[in-house]
Write a protein that holds these residues in place. Structure first.
Motif: not given
Lengths: 184, 943
Positions: A88-89, A95-97, A100-103
């Motif tokens: 789901k995430c 596609a989004i962000a 970023r390190e956390e992504i």
């Protein structure tokens, strides 16, 4: 005036006694303070534990206006609200962000097919039965127990989850007060 | 002088204390500290926290009952009978309930093991183990030895795979070994009807049932199925069940009429009945003249004298059977396991022929799939072959001949003469300890498979979890050995092999249906058989009218309700639950009749040495009301290598030891006999016509306000006419409610923890009534009013709830309970790993100092209410049932809401037979019992 050795001893005793008392009190006082300080800091840390991925509810809830059950899909179907499956995430975060390190952490978990182990903010003792479904279906708003999660960058425990806290609400709402409703 | 505490010491100690308090308070709270996000969402329909169910088949005995495995958080936590299954139809016996403890048994064999030079077992890898088997198979062929495959009863695809394994690897498949081989029944049916088989007995179609020795409620072929069928037949009314046996079994205790017959004289009894039927021309068919002529003539008096059955009882049985429209006779068990066993089985078959109820009641088309089961003679041959040193590799799969065979077969000694003995099993037993190589077997819940207990029924074995240990299913083992031999795998694994088989037989749709429902049932056309007059006539040639008298005292080795032939001995739960007839939990015993005990001055628990020839064994004595004089009984599973003879004509074992010596050893053994008294001492626990409840408390005002119930008032009805004491409910309760197994030591102190127990009460004539006793959930509960901390209280749904975390352990409640159903935790009861996986997370595991008791499975009520609330309705009748009621093979227990006039409990609790235990005390219990004889009047023991 000369002091007799006996009188000197007496003076020494009268001075020494309070000194000992003071020392003992100070020792325990400091110990208690240290204990309290430690306790409070542990308690506060326990209220808002660090998570393996610093998921910001602020963005998802306040900015994007996602409803709680968009991710916590089982909240109205099961006793557990459930954390969203990583699929789901990734439906957005492919596609989004993505930079970023956390992504990236999230993506790594997904690629390696490794579930994310979140630290519990709310936990109940073994002898308590609690169902999210029943509370959601009884129109209890999530924020009544969990606070304004949308304003929390890191989720913090709001409700105490003590028995009195549960019962007070049950009283107000006219919900069951039978012990066996919650005690198992 | 006492040393005074110095200031410095004081500070030092205090500092230490505060430090350690600080440290100890750092522990984490109970429960898991983390939760996970799955990578992928769970399958449709799977909801976290809710139980899921998976169909499978019980493998604890060969009956092949269908089960539904309850999984919680991915772990199997309980087995339940699967409703609609052609064998068990929702019931599950005590052994089946306990078989989940085999899965999680801490002593499961976790990897292949090889006996090293020092005689000790050492773990090895599967590659090495299977390579060793392959090499040994080849080496033994080079040496001119034969390789042999011996197993317990096997059916379905596994049996076919064993065949093809034996073909390709040049292994001789031996007849299967089962202690209860029914060899006399098969032999008799072979001679009379040309069907050397155990037929399917359709009790539910009968209006009269005569069982001779067949322990249909304990081990005989398919006990759950039979128990259910008897219960159905009883429900239809006009059904009478007569049981004849030399000893006292659970089956006998439950028959409408129990006839005690002298050991070995069952043939005379049956031949007398047969002659009477012929003379009265009551049967639908006659017998060929040569057969009728071969039957010995006898008067009622002589028959009565020979069999020990009163003449009027004989006459009554003859009348009953003559007037019955669909009479069924089943011979088996101990009555066919003596030198005259073949005659008993044949006489039973002939009565069946004469009454003309084949194939409606005795169905040879739907026969048991046990044609490969051999006899003791086959095992004697095997032992001789081993002794000659001509055996190469000997596979011993799921069988324990070292324990079960008589000592004089010297199987233990001869086993060492095989080049390599390969034992396949899951828990160490006597045979495995003697083997050279051990291949650990996966539990049925960890493997794929199928079982075909009888013709026309295929039952699915489906894994519910990955193997806990480094084990394989038998199919996988054989396929891997086969693959190695030919250099290429025949199938990727046993699962693929099975899927291929199922698709071939049932098509893809049929296969998918099988995977979903768990069974396939095919209807078979009835098979007509004809009587072979010549062979039938030869059977009774030389049979005189008295038979042979056995030299007393006779030791009868009875099958065990709890362990079958001893195969379930390794499961601690089955020792924890007492035997329903004696209430002995742990240890072995010798049942002695009250008369014999009086004559020899024997008391309960007194130890005696029982001997025959050079065999002897010590047993504590248990005086067994209802047992005949001259007969002593021990369960088969207690007796190690008994000196049993073999029946010449059938090859079966003789389960009687004649003229045993019984000598006091002077000691008293500590065995837990849990029942305080075999008699109810006129207290009306089970009312009999002579008992009148005084009801002396009725009419008095209660000091407490009445309880009001708005939506639900949970109640239970137990039909004592259907309850047969089989204790399946007890096992189900243990597993559902995390009731701990405490062991023999605590049992001796009276600290057993069972929430539900079966109380046997003996009448003067030795008749038994079984009373399941559990918390009666009283409305004026004596326990509630004495609790100082309000831990025991009455809830709005009529339950006596015990709040465990509020309980402080005063035990006042238990002292004040007239039913003695509250249990106190004296210690922390640990579930040794991995048994802790079996714990039901819906209940808290109780800690020490806490009182516990039956809750009416409140967790199941909660789940049902949750579901009902989702639909904004009340719980419907039948939506919630307790674990005990679910498991009951006879459907004796009904649970539901008493406020619902449509419910089963409402209807039954308003029937004429209803009563409550100790009603006179004014406790107003929620458990209703239905009294009344099983079947007709005169439920008395004769003989």
């Amino acid at each position: 005036m000369t002091h007799s050795p006996a009188a000197e001893q007496r003076v020494e005793k009268t001075v020494r006694k309070p000194a000992i008392l003071l020392a003992v009190t100070a020792y325990f006082g400091v110990l208690l303070l240290a204990l309290a300080a430690l306790g409070i800091s542990w308690y506060r840390a326990g209220l808002a534990p660090d998570q393996p991925i610093a998921f910001p509810h602020t963005i998802h809830v306040s900015k994007l206006n996602l409803p709680c059950n968009f991710c916590h899909i089982f909240v109205d179907r099961s006793r557990h609200a459930g954390a969203p499956p990583l699929e789901k995430c990734m439906s957005c975060h492919t596609a989004i962000a993505t930079e970023r390190e956390e992504i990236r952490k999230l993506a790594r978990h997904y690629e390696e097919k490794r579930p994310v182990e979140w630290n519990r903010v709310y936990s109940l003792p073994e002898h308590v039965y609690f169902s999210h479904k029943r509370h959601v279906k009884a129109q209890v708003d999530c924020s009544e127990c969990h606070g304004k999660v949308g304003a929390m960058k890191k989720v913090r425990k709001v409700g105490s989850l003590k028995m009195g806290w549960c019962v007070s609400c049950h009283r107000v709402r006219g919900a069951s007060l039978d012990c066996a409703t919650c005690h198992k | 002088m006492m040393r005074r505490l110095k200031r410095r010491d004081f500070l030092r100690i205090m500092g230490g204390v505060s430090g350690s308090t600080l440290l100890s308070s750092c522990g984490s709270p109970k429960g898991s500290k983390t939760f996970i996000s799955y990578v992928l969402p769970p399958e449709e329909g799977v909801i976290p926290g809710e139980a899921t169910y998976s169909p499978s088949t019980c493998a604890e005995c060969p009956a092949g009952c269908g089960v539904s495995v309850t999984l919680r958080y991915g772990w199997p936590v309980k087995l339940e009978g699967s409703p609609g299954h052609p064998v068990s139809d929702g019931g599950l016996c005590i052994r089946g309930q306990s078989s989940i403890t085999r899965l999680y048994h801490p002593k499961r064999i976790a990897s292949p093991m090889l006996r090293n030079g020092g005689g000790k077992f050492q773990g090895i890898s599967w590659e090495k183990a299977l390579a060793l088997v392959s090499e040994s198979l080849a080496a033994s062929r080079r040496e001119g030895r034969t390789n042999l495959f011996l197993s317990g009863r096997t059916s379905g695809s596994l049996s076919r795979l064993i065949d093809s394994f034996c073909r390709t690897r040049e292994v001789e498949r031996l007849p299967e070994f089962e202690v209860y081989s029914h060899s006399a029944v098969k032999e008799a049916n072979g001679l009379l009807f040309g069907q050397r088989e155990v037929p399917r007995y359709r009790i539910e179609n009968a209006d009269f049932l005569l069982t001779v020795g067949a322990d249909i409620l304990e081990t005989h072929v398919s006990p759950v199925s039979y128990a259910r069928q008897v219960s159905r037949a009883r429900g239809e009314g006009g059904f009478l069940w007569v049981h004849a046996e030399p000893h006292l079994s659970l089956t006998g205790a439950n028959a409408d009429r129990r006839i005690v017959v002298s050991p070995g004289r069952e043939t005379i009894f049956l031949l007398y009945v047969l002659r009477q039927l012929l003379e009265k021309r009551a049967g639908k068919k006659g017998l060929p003249a040569e057969v009728a002529g071969s039957l010995p003539r006898m008067s009622a008096g002589r028959a009565s004298e020979a069999t020990g059955i009163p003449a009027d009882t004989l006459k009554e049985v003859c009348d009953r059977i003559a007037h019955a429209r669909r009479p069924l006779v089943i011979a088996g068990g101990v009555s066919t396991a003596h030198p005259g066993g073949l005659g008993v089985a044949a006489a039973a078959g002939m009565i069946q022929w004469v009454t003309g109820a084949i194939p409606g009641l005795v169905d040879f088309a739907g026969r048991e799939n046990d044609e490969r089961v051999g006899t003791f003679r086959d095992m004697e041959d095997l032992s001789a072959r081993l002794e000659r040193g001509k055996v190469g590799v000997l596979f011993l799969s799921r069988t324990n001949p070292v324990f079960s065979l008589p000592g004089r077969y010297a199987f233990r000694e001869n086993l060492g003469k095989a080049m390599l003995s390969v034992a396949i099993g899951d828990l160490f037993d006597e045979t495995m300890r003697e083997a050279g190589l051990i291949l650990p077997l996966s539990h049925a819940l960890e493997s794929w498979g199928d079982v075909e207990p009888r013709r026309g029924v295929l039952s699915l074995v489906k894994p519910a979890l990955e193997p806990l240990h480094d084990t394989l299913s038998e199919g996988d083992m054989l396929l891997r050995i086969m693959g190695e031999g030919s250099g290429k795998g025949t199938a990727a694994g046993y699962r693929d092999y099975l899927f291929g088989e199922w698709t071939r037989r049932f098509g893809e749709q049929g296969r998918d249906a099988l995977l979903k429902t768990g069974f396939v049932e095919e209807s078979l056309p009835g098979k007509r058989v004809s009587l072979d007059g010549r062979k039938a006539a030869s059977l009774f040639k030389g049979q005189n009218a008295t038979g042979r008298e056995m030299a007393g005292p006779v030791l009868v080795l009875a099958p065990s309700l709890r362990t079958f032939d001893g195969r379930s001995r390794g499961l601690p739960l089955l020792s924890e639950i007492p035997d329903p007839l004696t209430t002995i939990s742990y240890g072995s015993w010798l049942s002695v009749s009250p008369g014999t005990a009086k004559a020899s001055g024997l008391k309960d628990r007194e130890e005696v040495t029982v001997s025959s020839g050079d065999w002897s064994q010590r047993f504590p004595v248990k005086i067994q009301p209802g047992l005949a004089e001259g007969v002593v009984v021990a369960c088969r599973d207690f007796v190690d290598s008994p000196p049993l003879r073999r029946e010449e004509r059938t090859g079966g074992a003789v389960e009687y030891i004649e003229a045993v010596g019984i000598a006091k050893s002077g000691k008293t053994a500590a065995i837990p006999i849990l029942s305080g008294s075999p008699s109810q001492r006129g207290r009306g626990l089970v009312p009999d016509p002579s008992h009148k409840d005084e009801k002396h408390h009725h009419g008095r005002e209660s000091l407490y306000p009445e309880h009001s119930h708005e939506k639900y008032r949970w109640a239970m009805v137990i039909d004592l006419a259907l309850c047969n004491g089989c204790s399946a409910c007890v096992a189900a309760c243990y597993i559902e409610n995390n009731v701990p197994v405490v062991g023999k030591k605590d049992h001796l102190k009276g600290r057993e923890m069972s929430w539900l127990r079966i109380e046997p009460f003996y009448g003067e004539t030795g008749d038994v009534e079984f009373l399941p006793m559990l918390c009666q959930q009283c409305h004026a509960a004596p326990c509630e009013t004495v609790c100082p901390v309000y831990a025991a209280y009455h809830n709005p749904e009529g339950l006596n709830v015990q709040v465990y975390n509020r309980c402080v352990g005063t035990r006042y409640c238990s002292n004040n309970c007239p039913y003695k159903v509250r249990r106190f935790n004296w210690f922390w009861h640990r579930w040794e790993k991995p048994l802790n996986r079996m714990l039901n997370p819906e209940l808290e595991a109780r800690g020490p100092g806490v009182m516990e008791k039956c809750t009416f499975c409140i967790q199941r009520i909660r789940a049902a209410k949750d579901k009902a609330k989702d639909g904004s309705r009340k719980v419907r009748d039948g939506e919630v049932t307790t674990a005990c009621a679910q498991s009951c093979p006879t459907g004796a227990i009904t649970f539901g809401n008493l406020l619902d006039p449509e419910s089963g409990v409402y209807r039954l609790s308003h029937s004429g037979r209803v009563y409550r235990v100790f009603e006179g005390l004014g406790t107003d219990p929620s458990v209703y019992y239905l009294s009344g004889g099983k079947g007709g009047p005169g439920r008395k023991s004769h003989g």
